[in-house]
Design an enzyme around this catalytic site. Structure first.
Site, PDB file in Angstrom:
ATOM      1  N   LYS A  55      65.676  84.079 -27.067  1.00 14.91           N
ATOM      2  CA  LYS A  55      65.464  82.741 -27.612  1.00 14.91           C
ATOM      3  C   LYS A  55      64.509  82.785 -28.807  1.00 14.91           C
ATOM      4  CE  LYS A  55      66.057  79.923 -23.399  1.00 14.91           C
ATOM      5  NZ  LYS A  55      67.056  78.973 -23.937  1.00 14.91           N
ATOM      6  N   ARG A  78      55.727  92.356 -20.876  1.00 16.90           N
ATOM      7  CA  ARG A  78      55.490  93.300 -19.793  1.00 16.90           C
ATOM      8  C   ARG A  78      55.754  92.603 -18.447  1.00 16.90           C
ATOM      9  NH1 ARG A  78      52.939  90.248 -17.171  1.00 16.90           N
ATOM     10  NH2 ARG A  78      50.735  89.788 -17.064  1.00 16.90           N
ATOM     11  N   VAL A  79      56.126  93.429 -17.476  1.00 18.70           N
ATOM     12  CA  VAL A  79      56.181  92.925 -16.102  1.00 18.70           C
ATOM     13  C   VAL A  79      54.920  93.450 -15.427  1.00 18.70           C
ATOM     14  CG1 VAL A  79      57.412  93.022 -13.904  1.00 18.70           C
ATOM     15  CG2 VAL A  79      58.687  92.807 -16.025  1.00 18.70           C
ATOM     16  N   SER A  84      48.600  95.496  -9.808  1.00 18.72           N
ATOM     17  CA  SER A  84      47.944  94.271 -10.290  1.00 18.72           C
ATOM     18  C   SER A  84      48.440  93.037  -9.549  1.00 18.72           C
ATOM     19  CB  SER A  84      48.202  94.079 -11.788  1.00 18.72           C
ATOM     20  OG  SER A  84      47.876  95.237 -12.497  1.00 18.72           O
ATOM     21  N   LYS A  88      45.925  90.618  -7.466  1.00 20.16           N
ATOM     22  CA  LYS A  88      45.786  89.193  -7.755  1.00 20.16           C
ATOM     23  C   LYS A  88      46.070  88.335  -6.521  1.00 20.16           C
ATOM     24  CE  LYS A  88      46.477  85.965 -11.463  1.00 20.16           C
ATOM     25  NZ  LYS A  88      46.923  85.811 -12.855  1.00 20.16           N
ATOM     26  N   ARG A  90      45.615  89.235  -3.426  1.00 22.86           N
ATOM     27  CA  ARG A  90      44.465  89.411  -2.543  1.00 22.86           C
ATOM     28  C   ARG A  90      43.300  88.541  -3.002  1.00 22.86           C
ATOM     29  NH1 ARG A  90      45.124  94.925  -2.376  1.00 22.86           N
ATOM     30  NH2 ARG A  90      46.574  95.028  -0.636  1.00 22.86           N
ATOM     31  N   ASP A 107      52.388  84.765 -13.721  1.00 20.45           N
ATOM     32  CA  ASP A 107      52.324  85.693 -14.846  1.00 20.45           C
ATOM     33  C   ASP A 107      52.885  87.075 -14.523  1.00 20.45           C
ATOM     34  OD1 ASP A 107      50.317  86.459 -13.132  1.00 20.45           O
ATOM     35  OD2 ASP A 107      48.866  86.887 -14.712  1.00 20.45           O
ATOM     36  N   HIS A 155      48.673  79.060 -24.266  1.00 19.74           N
ATOM     37  CA  HIS A 155      49.343  79.623 -23.086  1.00 19.74           C
ATOM     38  C   HIS A 155      50.352  78.631 -22.523  1.00 19.74           C
ATOM     39  CE1 HIS A 155      45.973  82.702 -21.882  1.00 19.74           C
ATOM     40  NE2 HIS A 155      46.309  82.779 -23.145  1.00 19.74           N
ATOM     41  N   GLU A 174      55.119  83.619 -18.244  1.00 22.24           N
ATOM     42  CA  GLU A 174      53.917  83.199 -18.966  1.00 22.24           C
ATOM     43  C   GLU A 174      54.032  83.646 -20.417  1.00 22.24           C
ATOM     44  OE1 GLU A 174      49.359  83.625 -17.806  1.00 22.24           O
ATOM     45  OE2 GLU A 174      49.953  85.240 -19.145  1.00 22.24           O
TER      46      GLU A 174
HETATM   47  P1  GTP Z   1      44.350  85.017 -14.896  1.00 21.01           P
HETATM   48  O1  GTP Z   1      43.992  85.069 -13.451  1.00 21.01           O
HETATM   49  O2  GTP Z   1      43.685  86.096 -15.719  1.00 21.01           O
HETATM   50  O3  GTP Z   1      45.827  84.975 -15.113  1.00 21.01           O
HETATM   51  O4  GTP Z   1      43.693  83.655 -15.437  1.00 21.01           O
HETATM   52  P2  GTP Z   1      44.301  82.184 -15.412  1.00 21.01           P
HETATM   53  O5  GTP Z   1      45.338  82.043 -14.357  1.00 21.01           O
HETATM   54  O6  GTP Z   1      43.156  81.208 -15.411  1.00 21.01           O
HETATM   55  O7  GTP Z   1      45.069  82.114 -16.779  1.00 21.01           O
HETATM   56  P3  GTP Z   1      44.536  82.062 -18.257  1.00 21.01           P
HETATM   57  O8  GTP Z   1      45.563  81.252 -18.946  1.00 21.01           O
HETATM   58  O9  GTP Z   1      43.112  81.614 -18.398  1.00 21.01           O
HETATM   59  O10 GTP Z   1      44.579  83.592 -18.749  1.00 21.01           O
HETATM   60  C1  GTP Z   1      45.665  84.403 -18.513  1.00 21.01           C
HETATM   61  C2  GTP Z   1      45.727  85.586 -19.460  1.00 21.01           C
HETATM   62  O11 GTP Z   1      45.221  85.264 -20.754  1.00 21.01           O
HETATM   63  C3  GTP Z   1      44.917  86.792 -19.062  1.00 21.01           C
HETATM   64  O12 GTP Z   1      45.601  87.590 -18.140  1.00 21.01           O
HETATM   65  C4  GTP Z   1      44.724  87.496 -20.401  1.00 21.01           C
HETATM   66  O13 GTP Z   1      45.909  88.190 -20.785  1.00 21.01           O
HETATM   67  C5  GTP Z   1      44.544  86.346 -21.333  1.00 21.01           C
HETATM   68  N1  GTP Z   1      43.134  86.003 -21.438  1.00 21.01           N
HETATM   69  C6  GTP Z   1      42.518  84.947 -20.886  1.00 21.01           C
HETATM   70  N2  GTP Z   1      41.218  84.925 -21.177  1.00 21.01           N
HETATM   71  C7  GTP Z   1      40.972  86.018 -21.939  1.00 21.01           C
HETATM   72  C8  GTP Z   1      39.788  86.560 -22.549  1.00 21.01           C
HETATM   73  O14 GTP Z   1      38.700  86.034 -22.441  1.00 21.01           O
HETATM   74  N3  GTP Z   1      39.942  87.709 -23.267  1.00 21.01           N
HETATM   75  C9  GTP Z   1      41.143  88.319 -23.419  1.00 21.01           C
HETATM   76  N4  GTP Z   1      41.177  89.449 -24.149  1.00 21.01           N
HETATM   77  N5  GTP Z   1      42.258  87.848 -22.856  1.00 21.01           N
HETATM   78  C10 GTP Z   1      42.186  86.715 -22.116  1.00 21.01           C
HETATM   79 MG    MG Z   2      46.914  86.952 -16.004  1.00 18.23          MG
END
Ligand code: GTP
Ligand code: MG
Length: 235
Positions: A55, A78-79, A84, A88, A90, A107, A155, A174
């Site tokens: 898309k 990526r999958v 991981s 997550k 846990r 995600d 996001h 995601e």
């Molecule tokens: P996760 O448990 O990490 O998935 O957090 P969430 O469910 O609150 O989602 P969020 O949208 O905040 O962030 C998801 C993803 O965004 C992360 O897995 C990272 O790939 C990216 N991300 C979020 N915060 C940061 C950050 O402070 N630094 C970097 N480098 N990446 C981030």
């Molecule tokens: Mg994440």
């Protein structure tokens, strides 16, 4: 079903070859069944990634011929790795089972879209969300509301249908959409901070934040320069 059973037997034999040693005990069928189930779920996520990537590529191709510019610089995907995924689940206090993966995680399938300019991020998001098979599950705008540490990106969690031989599955993906500059910061910040919550890292937090803000200013400046040189053709 018959095919499944023969695949299970094949798997059983392979696992025994690799890990069974001299022990000729059968591996528990239940374990094999779960591994199979896990693999089938991962195929769904991989398929969803292909659907969404296509898309995005189509939008980019169309706009690069009609507007002579590419709103997408690159696409990565990526999958999530099994390790991981388990970690997550846990952390969330959820049972580490195949069923809870699709119930609890958004995600497992992840796509990162890198755009040249800030405007492109919102254009790409809007064009994708306008498509009638794309369902928005959640949206976090870390550009309008950057994280405390300076992180910026848009996001989206979306759900799209993936068609298989006998059924249609709704699969979550995601999508992180960011500029080249935001990606530059996020990648380096990730490397600097990765699995490191030491006092030193906390000490440099202010400086990392400062870098993020400088980069955000540069992003804005570049966008203004582009608009001066190449005002957007109305769609
Ligand atoms: P996760 O448990 O990490 O998935 O957090 P969430 O469910 O609150 O989602 P969020 O949208 O905040 O962030 C998801 C993803 O965004 C992360 O897995 C990272 O790939 C990216 N991300 C979020 N915060 C940061 C950050 O402070 N630094 C970097 N480098 N990446 C981030
Ligand atoms: Mg994440």
């Amino acid at each position: 079903e018959q095919f499944r059973e023969s695949k299970l037997a094949e798997r059983q034999a392979t696992l025994k070859d690799f890990f069974g040693g001299n022990d000729q005990k059968e591996l528990p069928g239940e374990l094999l069944r779960r591994m199979f189930q896990f693999e089938e779920l991962m195929i769904k996520y991989r398929s969803a990634i292909r659907e969404v990537t296509t898309k995005l590529e189509i939008l980019n191709d169309e706009l690069s011929s009609s507007r002579e510019r590419n709103p997408i610089e690159s696409i990565q995907s990526r999958v999530k790795r099994p390790y991981s995924i388990a970690k997550k689940l846990r952390k969330q206090g959820k049972p580490v089972t195949v069923e809870s993966i699709s119930d609890s995680l958004n995600d497992v399938a992840g796509i990162r879209v890198i755009c040249p300019f800030i405007n492109d991020i919102y254009d790409v998001a809007d064009m994708l969300l306008r498509q009638d098979d794309v369902k928005l599950v959640s949206k976090k705008d870390y550009i309008k509301n950057p994280k405390e540490n300076g992180y910026r990106s848009l996001h989206l969690v979306i759900e799209i249908p993936v068609f298989f031989s006998t059924q249609k599955e709704m699969v979550r993906v995601e999508i992180q959409i960011r500029t080249v500059a935001m990606d530059f910061w996020a990648s380096l910040e990730h490397q600097i901070r990765y699995k490191n919550d030491s006092a030193e890292v906390r000490e440099i937090a202010d400086e990392l934040k400062e870098c993020a803000d400088i980069i955000a200013q540069t992003d804005l400046k570049m966008q203004q320069l582009r608009q001066r040189m190449l005002p957007d053709v109305p769609r």
